[in-house]
Design a protein around this motif. Structure first.
Motif, PDB file in Angstrom:
ATOM      1  N   ARG A 170       4.403  15.911  24.958  1.00  0.00           N
ATOM      2  CA  ARG A 170       5.346  16.281  23.903  1.00  0.00           C
ATOM      3  C   ARG A 170       5.677  15.024  23.092  1.00  0.00           C
ATOM      4  O   ARG A 170       4.784  14.285  22.740  1.00  0.00           O
ATOM      5  N   GLY A 171       6.951  14.822  22.816  1.00  0.00           N
ATOM      6  CA  GLY A 171       7.267  13.744  21.869  1.00  0.00           C
ATOM      7  C   GLY A 171       7.777  12.421  22.420  1.00  0.00           C
ATOM      8  O   GLY A 171       8.131  11.539  21.659  1.00  0.00           O
ATOM      9  N   SER A 172       7.830  12.262  23.762  1.00  0.00           N
ATOM     10  CA  SER A 172       8.442  11.022  24.292  1.00  0.00           C
ATOM     11  C   SER A 172       7.413   9.944  24.602  1.00  0.00           C
ATOM     12  O   SER A 172       7.747   8.900  25.161  1.00  0.00           O
ATOM     13  N   THR A 173       6.135  10.203  24.246  1.00  0.00           N
ATOM     14  CA  THR A 173       5.111   9.176  24.468  1.00  0.00           C
ATOM     15  C   THR A 173       4.344   8.917  23.175  1.00  0.00           C
ATOM     16  O   THR A 173       4.080   9.845  22.418  1.00  0.00           O
ATOM     17  N   GLY A 174       4.036   7.635  22.962  1.00  0.00           N
ATOM     18  CA  GLY A 174       3.306   7.259  21.747  1.00  0.00           C
ATOM     19  C   GLY A 174       2.471   6.018  22.020  1.00  0.00           C
ATOM     20  O   GLY A 174       2.454   5.506  23.139  1.00  0.00           O
ATOM     21  N   SER A 175       1.800   5.508  20.994  1.00  0.00           N
ATOM     22  CA  SER A 175       0.859   4.404  21.229  1.00  0.00           C
ATOM     23  C   SER A 175       1.567   3.132  21.688  1.00  0.00           C
ATOM     24  O   SER A 175       2.690   2.838  21.285  1.00  0.00           O
ATOM     25  N   GLY A 176       0.872   2.423  22.555  1.00  0.00           N
ATOM     26  CA  GLY A 176       1.431   1.202  23.146  1.00  0.00           C
ATOM     27  C   GLY A 176       1.075  -0.021  22.335  1.00  0.00           C
ATOM     28  O   GLY A 176       0.407   0.050  21.303  1.00  0.00           O
ATOM     29  N   GLY A 219      17.453   9.762  31.808  1.00  0.00           N
ATOM     30  CA  GLY A 219      18.199   8.518  32.025  1.00  0.00           C
ATOM     31  C   GLY A 219      17.439   7.317  31.485  1.00  0.00           C
ATOM     32  O   GLY A 219      18.019   6.389  30.919  1.00  0.00           O
ATOM     33  N   ALA A 220      16.104   7.347  31.641  1.00  0.00           N
ATOM     34  CA  ALA A 220      15.269   6.241  31.155  1.00  0.00           C
ATOM     35  C   ALA A 220      15.352   6.152  29.631  1.00  0.00           C
ATOM     36  O   ALA A 220      15.458   5.059  29.053  1.00  0.00           O
ATOM     37  N   ILE A 221      15.354   7.314  28.963  1.00  0.00           N
ATOM     38  CA  ILE A 221      15.469   7.327  27.497  1.00  0.00           C
ATOM     39  C   ILE A 221      16.830   6.740  27.091  1.00  0.00           C
ATOM     40  O   ILE A 221      16.928   5.960  26.144  1.00  0.00           O
ATOM     41  N   ARG A 222      17.846   7.071  27.865  1.00  0.00           N
ATOM     42  CA  ARG A 222      19.191   6.542  27.584  1.00  0.00           C
ATOM     43  C   ARG A 222      19.205   5.011  27.729  1.00  0.00           C
ATOM     44  O   ARG A 222      19.807   4.307  26.915  1.00  0.00           O
ATOM     45  N   ALA A 223      18.512   4.521  28.779  1.00  0.00           N
ATOM     46  CA  ALA A 223      18.456   3.064  28.997  1.00  0.00           C
ATOM     47  C   ALA A 223      17.762   2.373  27.820  1.00  0.00           C
ATOM     48  O   ALA A 223      18.172   1.290  27.377  1.00  0.00           O
ATOM     49  N   CYS A 224      16.701   3.004  27.287  1.00  0.00           N
ATOM     50  CA  CYS A 224      15.985   2.426  26.132  1.00  0.00           C
ATOM     51  C   CYS A 224      16.933   2.343  24.936  1.00  0.00           C
ATOM     52  O   CYS A 224      17.031   1.305  24.270  1.00  0.00           O
ATOM     53  N   ARG A 225      17.635   3.460  24.683  1.00  0.00           N
ATOM     54  CA  ARG A 225      18.514   3.507  23.500  1.00  0.00           C
ATOM     55  C   ARG A 225      19.648   2.495  23.605  1.00  0.00           C
ATOM     56  O   ARG A 225      20.060   1.916  22.603  1.00  0.00           O
ATOM     57  N   GLU A 226      20.140   2.301  24.823  1.00  0.00           N
ATOM     58  CA  GLU A 226      21.213   1.305  25.036  1.00  0.00           C
ATOM     59  C   GLU A 226      20.767  -0.078  24.581  1.00  0.00           C
ATOM     60  O   GLU A 226      21.562  -0.882  24.158  1.00  0.00           O
ATOM     61  N   ARG A 227      19.467  -0.334  24.743  1.00  0.00           N
ATOM     62  CA  ARG A 227      18.923  -1.643  24.349  1.00  0.00           C
ATOM     63  C   ARG A 227      18.397  -1.638  22.930  1.00  0.00           C
ATOM     64  O   ARG A 227      17.712  -2.555  22.513  1.00  0.00           O
ATOM     65  N   GLY A 228      18.636  -0.550  22.211  1.00  0.00           N
ATOM     66  CA  GLY A 228      18.173  -0.475  20.824  1.00  0.00           C
ATOM     67  C   GLY A 228      16.674  -0.261  20.700  1.00  0.00           C
ATOM     68  O   GLY A 228      16.075  -0.563  19.658  1.00  0.00           O
ATOM     69  N   LEU A 229      16.050   0.229  21.778  1.00  0.00           N
ATOM     70  CA  LEU A 229      14.603   0.474  21.740  1.00  0.00           C
ATOM     71  C   LEU A 229      14.357   1.952  21.442  1.00  0.00           C
ATOM     72  O   LEU A 229      15.016   2.821  22.018  1.00  0.00           O
ATOM     73  N   SER A 230      13.411   2.243  20.557  1.00  0.00           N
ATOM     74  CA  SER A 230      13.191   3.646  20.213  1.00  0.00           C
ATOM     75  C   SER A 230      12.131   4.263  21.141  1.00  0.00           C
ATOM     76  O   SER A 230      11.213   3.580  21.599  1.00  0.00           O
ATOM     77  N   VAL A 231      12.327   5.555  21.430  1.00  0.00           N
ATOM     78  CA  VAL A 231      11.363   6.332  22.221  1.00  0.00           C
ATOM     79  C   VAL A 231      10.827   7.418  21.294  1.00  0.00           C
ATOM     80  O   VAL A 231      11.621   8.170  20.728  1.00  0.00           O
ATOM     81  N   PRO A 232       9.521   7.507  21.033  1.00  0.00           N
ATOM     82  CA  PRO A 232       8.421   6.753  21.651  1.00  0.00           C
ATOM     83  C   PRO A 232       7.960   5.541  20.835  1.00  0.00           C
ATOM     84  O   PRO A 232       6.915   4.978  21.156  1.00  0.00           O
ATOM     85  N   GLY A 233       8.704   5.127  19.798  1.00  0.00           N
ATOM     86  CA  GLY A 233       8.258   4.012  18.952  1.00  0.00           C
ATOM     87  C   GLY A 233       7.939   2.748  19.725  1.00  0.00           C
ATOM     88  O   GLY A 233       6.871   2.152  19.564  1.00  0.00           O
ATOM     89  N   GLU A 234       8.894   2.327  20.592  1.00  0.00           N
ATOM     90  CA  GLU A 234       8.685   1.070  21.326  1.00  0.00           C
ATOM     91  C   GLU A 234       8.424   1.280  22.818  1.00  0.00           C
ATOM     92  O   GLU A 234       7.753   0.480  23.460  1.00  0.00           O
ATOM     93  N   VAL A 235       8.998   2.336  23.372  1.00  0.00           N
ATOM     94  CA  VAL A 235       8.797   2.619  24.804  1.00  0.00           C
ATOM     95  C   VAL A 235       8.427   4.092  24.969  1.00  0.00           C
ATOM     96  O   VAL A 235       9.021   4.954  24.314  1.00  0.00           O
ATOM     97  N   ALA A 274      11.818  20.948  27.185  1.00  0.00           N
ATOM     98  CA  ALA A 274      11.056  20.916  25.929  1.00  0.00           C
ATOM     99  C   ALA A 274      11.993  20.719  24.739  1.00  0.00           C
ATOM    100  O   ALA A 274      11.545  20.415  23.632  1.00  0.00           O
ATOM    101  N   PHE A 275      13.308  20.897  24.962  1.00  0.00           N
ATOM    102  CA  PHE A 275      14.261  20.856  23.838  1.00  0.00           C
ATOM    103  C   PHE A 275      15.085  19.580  23.801  1.00  0.00           C
ATOM    104  O   PHE A 275      16.066  19.500  23.096  1.00  0.00           O
ATOM    105  N   THR A 276      14.707  18.584  24.604  1.00  0.00           N
ATOM    106  CA  THR A 276      15.469  17.332  24.586  1.00  0.00           C
ATOM    107  C   THR A 276      15.095  16.551  23.331  1.00  0.00           C
ATOM    108  O   THR A 276      14.212  16.948  22.578  1.00  0.00           O
ATOM    109  N   ASP A 277      15.745  15.424  23.121  1.00  0.00           N
ATOM    110  CA  ASP A 277      15.459  14.609  21.944  1.00  0.00           C
ATOM    111  C   ASP A 277      15.022  13.220  22.402  1.00  0.00           C
ATOM    112  O   ASP A 277      15.840  12.479  22.901  1.00  0.00           O
ATOM    113  N   PRO A 278      13.768  12.807  22.269  1.00  0.00           N
ATOM    114  CA  PRO A 278      12.650  13.647  21.819  1.00  0.00           C
ATOM    115  C   PRO A 278      12.245  14.627  22.925  1.00  0.00           C
ATOM    116  O   PRO A 278      12.584  14.394  24.084  1.00  0.00           O
TER     117      PRO A 278
END
Length: 341
Positions: free
Chosen positions: A330-336, A255-271, A283-287
């Motif tokens: 996995r793939g939903s976290t990246g540099s802050g 749901g949190a990933i969905r909230a980011c996308r609604e605001r045009g924020l990329s996961v993990p690029g921005e959040v 393990a098979f979600t996107d990301p």
């Protein structure tokens, strides 16, 4: 339908001769266990009763009470507990609570009427600090063995099996802080649940120790333990400038990933988003979701072992067995933002 036709059907279904089927049904030797199993499976598939002498003797029934199975972590738990019970020769009786369906107390009554040897409660009312605990003490007073998974109360004289929720928060915060995130939010279910209270304690401690952040009230958002709940909680946290979000379940994280996308924020690029449970398919979600894995296998074995010790006469112990979770990156976290500067 005559007996010969029935034998022929079962033989065809099992891929063996009629003579072999006859030998299995009459309990005669000289048949391999694989062939015997194939004939039994054919019987089951075709809706025939197994001959009574071939039915496995059960050591008894054990109740298993779980919340709704919408969250994949609960069927995974149920399966692991049922498997462990079956290996010990017990027959599991699964009772699933549905929203608006029979409450936990009704299931408990039903199981007691059925003469179960014991009951395992998963994420039940024992996890709710506002619920009355006498529903459990009544069972222990009657000498019925119970084990409670995912919750804790000092008032119930029974074994509890829990993941270390404080450590789970700490692992997630540590991971995001290492990646350079400072505004790290926490999205959880209602505050009356023991695992929620503990996750907040672990989070506060980690934020203070790792980032020197002591005023974190506005970085904690409560909602429901669902995709929609995660979306609502994350929406609040994003408005408060969070670039990292720690969630109390994998569904909330989706749901949190969905909230980011609604605001045009990329996961993990921005959040960056971290879940909790490592439930099947996550393990098979996107990301693919970075999450803190709850050790279901170990917790299920311990629940069954502890219960069966008591069923076999060991005295009830008021003890909490705490299991270590582990971070799965996995793939939903990246540099802050600190790293991006």
């Amino acid at each position: 339908m005559n007996g010969h036709a029935r034998l022929a059907d079962i033989a065809a279904q099992a891929g063996v001769s009629e003579a072999t089927v006859s030998r299995v049904l009459n309990g005669k030797p000289g048949v391999s266990s694989t062939t015997r199993q194939a004939v039994m499976t054919a019987l089951d598939l075709m809706g025939y009763e197994r001959p009574s002498r071939l039915r496995q003797r059960s050591n008894g029934l054990v109740g298993l009470v779980t919340p709704e199975l919408d969250n994949p972590i609960f069927p995974a738990f149920a399966q692991a507990i049922e498997k462990a019970l079956t290996q010990h020769g017990y027959t599991p009786v699964l009772c699933t609570q549905l929203p608006g369906g029979a409450p936990e107390d009704e299931f408990t009554e039903l199981l007691v009427d059925r003469g179960v040897n014991g009951i395992v409660f998963v994420s039940g009312l024992h996890a709710d600090t506002t619920a009355r605990m006498d529903r459990y003490t009544r069972l222990t007073d009657r000498g019925l063995p119970i084990v409670l998974v995912d919750g804790y109360s000092e008032h119930i004289d029974a074994p509890f099996i829990s993941p270390d929720d404080r450590l789970a928060s700490r692992l997630a915060v540590q991971h995001l802080a290492d990646l350079g995130h400072e505004r790290i939010g926490l999205a959880l279910g209602p505050r009356r649940f023991v695992p929620v209270i503990r996750k907040i304690e672990g989070y506060r401690q980690a934020m203070a120790q790792l980032l020197g952040a002591t005023e974190v009230d506005d970085l904690i958002a409560h909602s429901l333990f669902s995709v929609e709940g995660g979306q609502a909680a994350a929406a609040q946290l994003l408005e408060r400038g969070c670039t990292g979000i720690v969630c109390a379940s994998d569904l909330m994280a989706l749901g949190a990933i969905r909230a980011c996308r609604e605001r045009g924020l990329s996961v993990p690029g921005e959040v960056s988003v971290v879940g909790f449970d490592d439930s099947p398919l996550i393990a098979f979600t996107d990301p693919p979701l970075t999450t803190v894995r709850k050790p279901i296998g170990a917790m299920a074995s311990a629940a069954v072992q502890t219960l069966l010790e008591e069923v076999n006469g060991a005295p009830a112990r008021h003890v909490e067995l705490v299991f270590q979770p582990e971070l799965v990156v996995r793939g939903s976290t990246g540099s802050g933002p600190l790293v991006n500067r």
